[in-house]
Structure formats: C-alpha cells, structure tokens
Scaffold this active site. Structure first.
Site, short mmCIF file in Angstrom:
data_model
loop_
_atom_site.label_atom_id
_atom_site.label_comp_id
_atom_site.label_asym_id
_atom_site.label_seq_id
_atom_site.Cartn_x
_atom_site.Cartn_y
_atom_site.Cartn_z
N GLU A 46 73.61 -38.84 -16.94
CA GLU A 46 72.80 -39.86 -16.33
C GLU A 46 72.00 -39.07 -15.44
O GLU A 46 72.43 -38.66 -14.34
CB GLU A 46 73.67 -40.89 -15.63
CG GLU A 46 72.66 -41.89 -14.81
CD GLU A 46 73.41 -42.75 -13.95
OE1 GLU A 46 74.68 -43.02 -14.33
OE2 GLU A 46 72.80 -43.17 -13.25
N ARG A 50 65.76 -40.59 -8.64
CA ARG A 50 65.32 -40.42 -7.44
C ARG A 50 64.46 -39.35 -6.65
O ARG A 50 64.63 -39.42 -5.68
CB ARG A 50 67.00 -40.58 -6.71
CG ARG A 50 67.80 -41.81 -7.09
CD ARG A 50 69.12 -41.59 -6.35
NE ARG A 50 70.04 -42.24 -7.08
CZ ARG A 50 71.26 -42.33 -6.77
NH1 ARG A 50 71.87 -41.59 -5.88
NH2 ARG A 50 72.16 -43.04 -7.51
N LYS A 133 77.68 -51.97 -15.22
CA LYS A 133 78.22 -50.93 -14.54
C LYS A 133 78.59 -51.77 -13.32
O LYS A 133 78.37 -52.73 -12.97
CB LYS A 133 77.00 -50.02 -14.03
CG LYS A 133 77.26 -49.12 -12.80
CD LYS A 133 75.87 -48.32 -12.42
CE LYS A 133 76.27 -47.57 -11.28
NZ LYS A 133 74.89 -46.68 -11.05
C1 3PG Z 1 75.15 -43.15 -7.76
O1 3PG Z 1 74.26 -44.16 -8.18
O2 3PG Z 1 74.82 -42.51 -6.80
C2 3PG Z 1 76.62 -43.48 -8.17
O3 3PG Z 1 77.19 -44.45 -8.14
C3 3PG Z 1 77.34 -41.80 -7.88
O4 3PG Z 1 78.27 -42.42 -6.89
P1 3PG Z 1 79.13 -41.22 -6.24
O5 3PG Z 1 78.32 -40.09 -6.01
O6 3PG Z 1 80.11 -41.92 -5.43
O7 3PG Z 1 80.02 -40.77 -7.64
#
Ligand code: 3PG
Length: 227
Positions: A46, A50, A133
């Site tokens: 994924e 961002r 999710k």
């Molecule tokens: C996110 O969207 O940042 C994900 O949830 C990843 O979370 P994590 O960095 O705690 O694995």
C-alpha cells in the site's frame, strides 16, 4: 476494472495476509523498494498518498506486474481517480466516507475503508462491503476491541492496521475475523530514507514467517471463496 481483475486483487491480499504501509519521500526508492519487498516474499503493498513522491512511486511500482499495488490514505474521489490513473489495484482509506466508497464501487475497484466503531461497521455493511480496515488498531484497544466489534458482525472481515509490529502481528492473524494485517514496521520511513533495503527485505521476510505462523487453515480462501 474487469471482475476477474478484482478477484485477482482479493486473492493476492488473502494469500499474503500482510499489507506493508509505505510513506515514500523519494521516487528513486520505488524500484529498490519493490525488489526488497519481493525478495522478502511479499506481493502486496500500500502506497499512501501522503507525500509529493507518492503518485510517481505508485505509478512506478504498479508497472511491476509481480506486485499488487494499492493506494492508501485516499481521502476523496479525486484521489481515487488519481490512484487508479497511476495503476492502483485497490483503495484503502483511514475512515468511512460513503462518497469515496461509492466512487470506488462505481469504478469496480476493491475498497477497504477504515472503521473504528460499530456505527462505522454498520455504515460499511449498508454500503455492501464485507471487508474493512480496523484503524488505528492498537490505540483503539487492539485484539480485545477487535474481538468485541467482530462479535455482532460475523459477516465482516478486518484488516487491522495501526501500531502493529512483529511483536503482535501473529495474535491478530490468529483471529478468525482478520483478513490481513497492515503495518509500516517492515517498510519504516527511516529505513527508506536511509536506503536500507536489506533491512526492509529482512523485516519483510520475518513478517511473512510470522504471518504464516498466524495462518488458520480454516480461513484459507476467505473471504471471497477463493481456494
Ligand atoms: C497508517 O496509516 O499510518 C497505518 O496505520 C500504519 O500504521 P503503523 O505505522 O502504526 O503501522
């Protein structure tokens, strides 16, 4: 997107049970990252929308037909179109936005919206979804919260994400309502920034070993009847 392609996406995520969540700042990291993930045994990733580099990185990695690349942190319909145009095969959103979900469904692309409450889950059910999710998993209460939320919604399957690491991934994967687990620990931003692709491969391989340890035979092929 043709139906057989949708099936292909769901099959790949079902098989891998791990979704690495990538925040990428440098487009030059895209190809070595793809190689590092594949060397670690992963076929799904994924890319979160961002960063300024995300769209090009997504497009670059989506050209690799050995990887099933999705877009994350998709917040509106414009970003759905941008992600699909760049080659994303599935869409992940942090919360439940009915407009975004409808837009994905109209585009025949699998969408996994974030849910945090029973109300969110009912909204997802009303939209015709059977996989979401669960975000942010650990701050919400982890497996205990997932267990409590899953109980009244036996038809719903979850991708817990947020605060998950090698230390707790297997526990999530043992839960019968868990479809796959998302997380950034094997593709941590500092590793990408440092160009430490060997560490990414090592952490990915470890995560894959842990994921297999958490595999429940009865869940194989879930949730779309894939065997
Ligand atoms: C996110 O969207 O940042 C994900 O949830 C990843 O979370 P994590 O960095 O705690 O694995």
């Amino acid at each position: 997107m043709p139906e057989d392609t949708v099936r292909e996406v769901l099959e790949a995520i079902s098989a891998s049970r791990l979704l690495p969540v990538v925040v990428i700042d440098n487009i030059k990291a895209a190809i070595p990252l793809a190689t590092a993930l594949k060397n670690g045994g992963l076929r799904c990733v994924e890319i979160t929308l961002r960063t300024g580099a995300a769209e090009v990185a997504l497009r670059t990695m989506a050209e690799d037909h050995d990887l099933m690349v999705g877009a994350g942190t998709v917040l509106d319909c414009h970003q759905v179109d941008l992600a699909l145009n760049a080659g994303a095969r599935y869409i992940i959103t942090p919360g439940f936005n009915p407009e975004v979900v409808r837009h994905c469904q109209a585009s025949s692309v699998p969408v996994f919206p974030g849910v945090a409450t029973a109300t969110d889950i009912q909204a997802a059910m009303n939209a015709g979804l059977d996989a979401v999710k669960f975000f942010p998993a650990e701050p919400l209460g982890g497996i205990a919260m997932l267990e409590a939320l899953a109980a009244p919604f036996s038809m719903m399957k979850f991708i817990p994400t947020g605060g998950i690491s090698a230390a707790n991934v297997a526990g999530y994967l043992h839960h019968p309502a868990v479809f796959a687990v998302g997380g950034s620990w094997m593709v941590a931003r500092h590793l990408l920034e440092a160009g430490d692709f060997a560490a990414i491969t090592e952490l990915t391989a470890e995560a894959m070993r842990l994921a297999d340890g958490g595999r429940d035979i009865d869940q194989e092929g879930w949730p779309y009847g894939i065997t």
